[in-house]
Design a protein around this motif. Structure first.
Motif, mmCIF file in Angstrom:
data_model
loop_
_atom_site.group_PDB
_atom_site.id
_atom_site.type_symbol
_atom_site.label_atom_id
_atom_site.label_comp_id
_atom_site.label_asym_id
_atom_site.label_seq_id
_atom_site.Cartn_x
_atom_site.Cartn_y
_atom_site.Cartn_z
ATOM 1 N N SER A 19 0.837 -1.192 0.000
ATOM 2 C CA SER A 19 0.000 0.000 0.000
ATOM 3 C C SER A 19 0.873 1.244 0.000
ATOM 4 N N ASN A 20 0.364 2.265 -0.615
ATOM 5 C CA ASN A 20 1.053 3.536 -0.504
ATOM 6 C C ASN A 20 0.267 4.350 0.519
ATOM 7 N N SER A 35 8.798 -4.388 -5.370
ATOM 8 C CA SER A 35 8.161 -3.223 -5.981
ATOM 9 C C SER A 35 7.933 -2.202 -4.884
ATOM 10 N N LEU A 36 8.435 -1.021 -5.113
ATOM 11 C CA LEU A 36 8.421 -0.028 -4.033
ATOM 12 C C LEU A 36 8.473 1.374 -4.633
ATOM 13 N N ALA A 37 7.725 2.274 -4.029
ATOM 14 C CA ALA A 37 7.781 3.678 -4.450
ATOM 15 C C ALA A 37 8.260 4.511 -3.276
ATOM 16 N N ILE A 38 9.299 5.302 -3.509
ATOM 17 C CA ILE A 38 9.816 6.174 -2.441
ATOM 18 C C ILE A 38 9.674 7.609 -2.915
ATOM 19 N N ARG A 39 8.996 8.411 -2.094
ATOM 20 C CA ARG A 39 8.736 9.790 -2.484
ATOM 21 C C ARG A 39 9.638 10.745 -1.724
ATOM 22 N N ARG A 40 9.816 11.918 -2.319
ATOM 23 C CA ARG A 40 10.643 12.939 -1.678
ATOM 24 C C ARG A 40 10.072 13.238 -0.286
ATOM 25 N N GLY A 41 10.933 13.262 0.689
ATOM 26 C CA GLY A 41 10.501 13.591 2.045
ATOM 27 C C GLY A 41 10.083 12.384 2.869
ATOM 28 N N LEU A 85 10.715 1.269 -7.899
ATOM 29 C CA LEU A 85 11.270 -0.064 -8.117
ATOM 30 C C LEU A 85 10.130 -0.970 -8.556
ATOM 31 N N ASP A 86 10.422 -1.747 -9.577
ATOM 32 C CA ASP A 86 9.369 -2.622 -10.080
ATOM 33 C C ASP A 86 9.935 -4.009 -10.384
ATOM 34 N N GLY A 87 9.478 -5.007 -9.618
ATOM 35 C CA GLY A 87 9.890 -6.401 -9.856
ATOM 36 C C GLY A 87 11.380 -6.630 -9.729
ATOM 37 N N LEU A 88 12.004 -5.912 -8.834
ATOM 38 C CA LEU A 88 13.466 -6.001 -8.684
ATOM 39 C C LEU A 88 13.858 -7.309 -7.990
ATOM 40 N N SER A 89 14.749 -8.054 -8.619
ATOM 41 C CA SER A 89 15.256 -9.296 -8.016
ATOM 42 C C SER A 89 16.769 -9.286 -8.120
#
Lengths: 312, 546
Positions: free
Chosen positions: B6-7, B41-47, B23-27
């Motif tokens: 979840s975001n 799979s991961l999303a990192i946002r500024r801050g 990041l998408d499907g990183l192995s």
């Protein structure tokens, strides 16, 4: 063997007196050194690390501190080779005086030079003791016969030869302080880069200088942990096996650390070379200083060849 | 196993910041065949202020080493500010992403702190004045300005760690990634880190097992297990769900009986004063206390100076009696490890040293290793054999025991530390927690009367810590525990020695130490600052249960 030269017989009393004097002076030096060590009150006091270490010895820039490191190394290094080429004792002594003057004018404490000489004195002392008894005899030379050592004469020529080598070694060792001790290591290495030394070698020197201490600490810690489990080095197979494991593990950890250091460098923008601020342009004054030192070296060599005094 | 991707920022309706990493499907699989990351799979946002947590070996360090391109992409994709990582982008990206690795020695590769801190800014192309200003400001922030030209090898561990942080901060990164930033640091230095990280304005990613340290700093938790993201939610959600913590070896609730509410070790029977008596015998040693059991070890007016004349320990008086459980605390550099080295006979000091009532002579010193076992802070320093069996057998073999006896002792020691079946394993390939237990087994197999443990919990995940606690609790021998971990002090010791500036300044029951409010004024160590975090987390868990 030609023994037509002068032969001096040393009486037993005189030889014993000399031996006693040598032992007494050695003992006295040791006692004084030990007392000095115990008396030194400020060894535990932390030095002021908020100023560059090199500046701790020179509040005002000296003749050597102001010198472009590339020209400094580029002229003092050949000068050292010229000193090595000297043959007569007298001109070697003059070179030693030049080195002492250079040390004085570089504002570096004389103790640093003394420490450097002390480090090499053991080897040179053995040299002084062995060469006079083992050098080949030359026609007309003076031999000194010591009591109970008739078959092993003391060759004065050999003594001069050994003394010449020792003085040359001292003269060059003392020149290392003004040459390398008046700039920080990175600045000196930048100077070497200007002289054409490959950048990869310079980086290896920089990293070696740093990590030699880290590996030293790792060795100490690992060996300590072996000691607390009863390990004592012996000359047996078990010790060899244990030391094999020890060095193997050190190799692996060194390899691992090399990789990690490289990654840490990449993370901080490393792209194949250490960043440096460019050194100031070489001035005429720097070149003049370089010329002066080369000239001194050439003059010493010329005098040595034309006016040999006490040549072995 | 379940994946929650979840975001939480979107869900909570907060303002969505610019996407920094996608990041998408990183192995990723290491050359030895070990798969470290699976379909990340991961999303990192500024801050974002992310706590990246999970058991030792769950893939956390591998993941962050992808974030600035140290490890190459094997499969999947990684975008930074919407761009795929190409060599051209990598160089610029690395200057904006600061990574602090665990071992500070890896960061300090120049010949003075100044050069180390200047390295990054110089690579960014800043001019001499800008670099100088940055270096001084960052060193000042970590309290090392007065050591600006000191070579790194002459710094203490805590100073190195702070210097490494200054070197990263000087790059003015927009993303700061820290791997175990506070391992082996005393509470005072932890506070310096906490203050600097709290004030950091950019994106923050911290790998740490100490959730109490992260509590005030991070607002998002990404939990990794076996190379996969298992949870990605707010930090408060993570700490409030005990089952999730336990599932991932992060459950630190075994520590919850502290916070000043449950001091059950109130007996003062072990109390003795730092200077029990100053009656001296004819040889200037203390008069014999005939009414007490013979101490195993005793130091009287014992001092040790390092060869460079730095004081190691000064005028230490210490009695260690059979069966005692002693904690040795103090700031980094207070002299704790030096005292341990003196007790082991590794350092020869001045003063009186008695073993079982006999003054230490050359012969007795040589045999001290049979009496005292030591588990060092870094297991890597202690383990050098190619198999676990050989490692544990090394001590007994040095003692000259028969083969049968050695085998018995190895089996018993491995059993005690729950490593039965590991005999043929290579220590180098084991996890941090397993290596620590192996180091303990290596000491236990010698059946010492006294066991000294130096920072046994450093860098261990909570699950490994809990197991270690259980193992140490079942050891019958006399224990001396060097640690900053309040919980372990409370659980494993009955008597506490506080060291400060090379001296033992307090020697009292652990209950008195726990209630001592004056220590912070003396040595700046606040051992209770995490208590309020614990209390808040306990409330959160109670609410969650409710």
């Amino acid at each position: 063997m030609d023994r037509s030269g002068t032969i001096i017989h040393v009486s037993s009393t005189f030889a014993a007196g000399l031996l006693f004097l040598a032992i007494f002076l050695s003992g006295l030096s040791i006692v004084l050194l030990v007392r000095k060590w115990h008396r030194e009150p400020d060894r535990g006091a932390a030095p002021d690390w908020s100023i560059p270490t090199i500046d701790a010895y020179a509040d005002t820039p000296s003749f050597f501190h102001n010198w472009d490191p590339a020209v400094k190394i580029g002229s003092l290094f050949p000068y050292c080779f010229l000193v090595v080429s000297l043959k007569s004792l007298f001109w070697c002594a003059v070179a030693l005086i030049v080195s002492l003057l250079a040390l004085f004018f570089s504002n570096i404490p004389w103790q640093r030079g003394l420490r450097r000489l002390t480090a090499m004195s053991g080897f040179l002392l053995m040299f002084l003791l062995i060469v006079p008894f083992t050098s080949p005899a030359k026609p007309g030379e003076t031999l000194i016969l010591l009591p109970m050592l008739d078959s092993l004469p003391f060759h004065l020529n050999g003594f001069y030869l050994a003394l010449t080598i020792v003085i040359k070694a001292f003269a060059i060792a003392l020149m290392m302080e003004p040459m390398l001790g008046t700039s920080s290591l990175p600045i000196t290495l930048q100077g070497l880069v200007r002289l054409g030394v490959p950048s990869a070698i310079i980086q290896m020197i920089l990293l070696t200088h740093r990590y030699i201490f880290v590996f030293q600490q790792e060795i100490i810690r690992m060996y300590r942990s072996m000691r607390v489990r009863g390990f004592t080095a012996r000359t047996d197979f078990t010790t060899m096996k244990t030391m094999g494991n020890f060095f193997g593990m050190l190799f692996i950890s060194s390899f691992d650390r090399t990789q990690k250091v490289y990654e840490a460098m990449l993370c901080r923008g490393y792209q194949g070379s250490f960043p440096t601020f460019s050194l100031p342009q070489t001035r005429r004054e720097d070149l003049a200083k370089g010329g002066l030192w080369i000239m001194i070296g050439i003059l010493l060599l010329v005098f040595d060849r034309t006016l040999p005094v006490l040549a072995p | 196993m379940h994946q929650i991707n979840s975001n939480y920022r979107d869900d909570s309706g907060q303002k969505v910041q610019e996407l920094l990493f996608k990041l998408d499907g990183l192995s990723f699989t290491y050359p030895d065949g070990k798969t470290a990351l699976r379909e990340i799979s991961l999303a990192i946002r500024r801050g974002d202020r992310i706590a990246l947590v999970g058991k030792n070996g769950s893939g956390k360090s591998t993941l962050v080493r992808h974030l600035n391109g140290i490890l190459p992409l094997q499969s999947g994709s990684l975008h930074y500010q919407g761009k795929a990582l190409t060599p051209g982008i990598l160089a610029a990206m690395r200057l904006n992403i600061g990574i602090l690795f665990q071992d500070p020695d890896n960061h300090l590769f120049c010949n003075s702190l100044y050069e180390d801190v200047a390295f990054g800014p110089m690579n960014k192309g800043l001019n001499r004045d800008q670099v100088d200003q940055l270096v001084k400001s960052c060193l000042d922030d970590v309290g090392l300005l007065h050591l600006m030209y000191k070579p790194a090898h002459q710094l203490s561990y805590g100073q190195k760690k702070r210097a490494a942080l200054a070197a990263i901060l000087a790059m003015q990164p927009e993303v700061l990634i820290l791997d175990e930033p506070t391992a082996n640091l005393d509470p005072k230095q932890e506070q310096i880190f906490k203050k600097l990280l709290s004030a950091f304005q950019g994106t923050l990613i911290i790998i740490d097992h100490d959730l109490l340290f992260l509590y005030d700093i991070c607002d998002r938790a990404v939990v990794l297990a076996e190379g996969r993201i298992h949870h990605d939610y707010s930090f408060q959600e993570l700490v409030s769900q005990q089952h999730a913590l336990r599932e991932h070896g992060l459950d630190f609730t075994f520590r919850f009986s502290c916070c000043g509410k449950d001091h059950h070790h109130l007996s003062a029977s072990s109390h003795h004063h730092h200077h029990p008596t100053h009656d001296h015998g004819t040889n200037d040693s203390h008069a014999t206390a005939a009414d007490k059991t013979t101490p195993i070890l005793e130091l009287q007016h014992f001092s040790y100076q390092y060869p460079d004349k730095t004081a190691g320990i000064i005028d230490v008086n210490l009695i260690v009696r059979p069966g005692e459980a002693i904690a040795l605390v103090g700031e980094n550099g207070a002299g704790k490890s030096t005292l341990a080295a003196c007790l082991l006979g590794l350092h020869r000091g001045e003063g009186f040293f008695f073993s079982r009532g006999r003054q230490l002579d050359q012969g007795l010193r040589r045999s001290l290793w049979k009496q005292i076992g030591m588990v060092f802070q870094n297991s890597a320093d202690q383990l050098f054999c190619p198999s676990c069996w050989e490692e544990v057998a090394f001590g007994p073999q040095q003692m000259g025991l028969s083969t049968n006896e050695v085998e018995l002792r190895v089996a018993e020691a491995l059993h005690n530390v729950r490593l039965t079946g590991y005999e043929k394993r290579v220590p180098l390939n084991m996890s941090g927690g397993e290596r620590k237990r192996l180091a303990i087994a290596a000491a236990l197999s010698m059946q010492p009367e006294v066991l000294i443990l130096d920072e046994p919990t450093a860098s261990l995940d909570p699950q490994s810590q809990e197991l270690l606690l259980d193992i140490l609790n079942h050891l019958a021998m006399t224990r001396i525990l060097i640690t900053h971990d309040m919980f372990f002090i409370r659980e494993l010791s009955r008597r506490t020695l506080v060291m400060h500036q090379s001296r033992i300044i307090c020697d009292y029951p652990t209950s008195s130490f726990l209630a001592d409010t004056h220590l912070q004024g003396i040595n700046g160590l606040d051992y209770t600052y995490k208590n309020h975090c614990l209390e808040q987390i306990m409330d959160l868990q109670d609410q969650n249960r409710g």
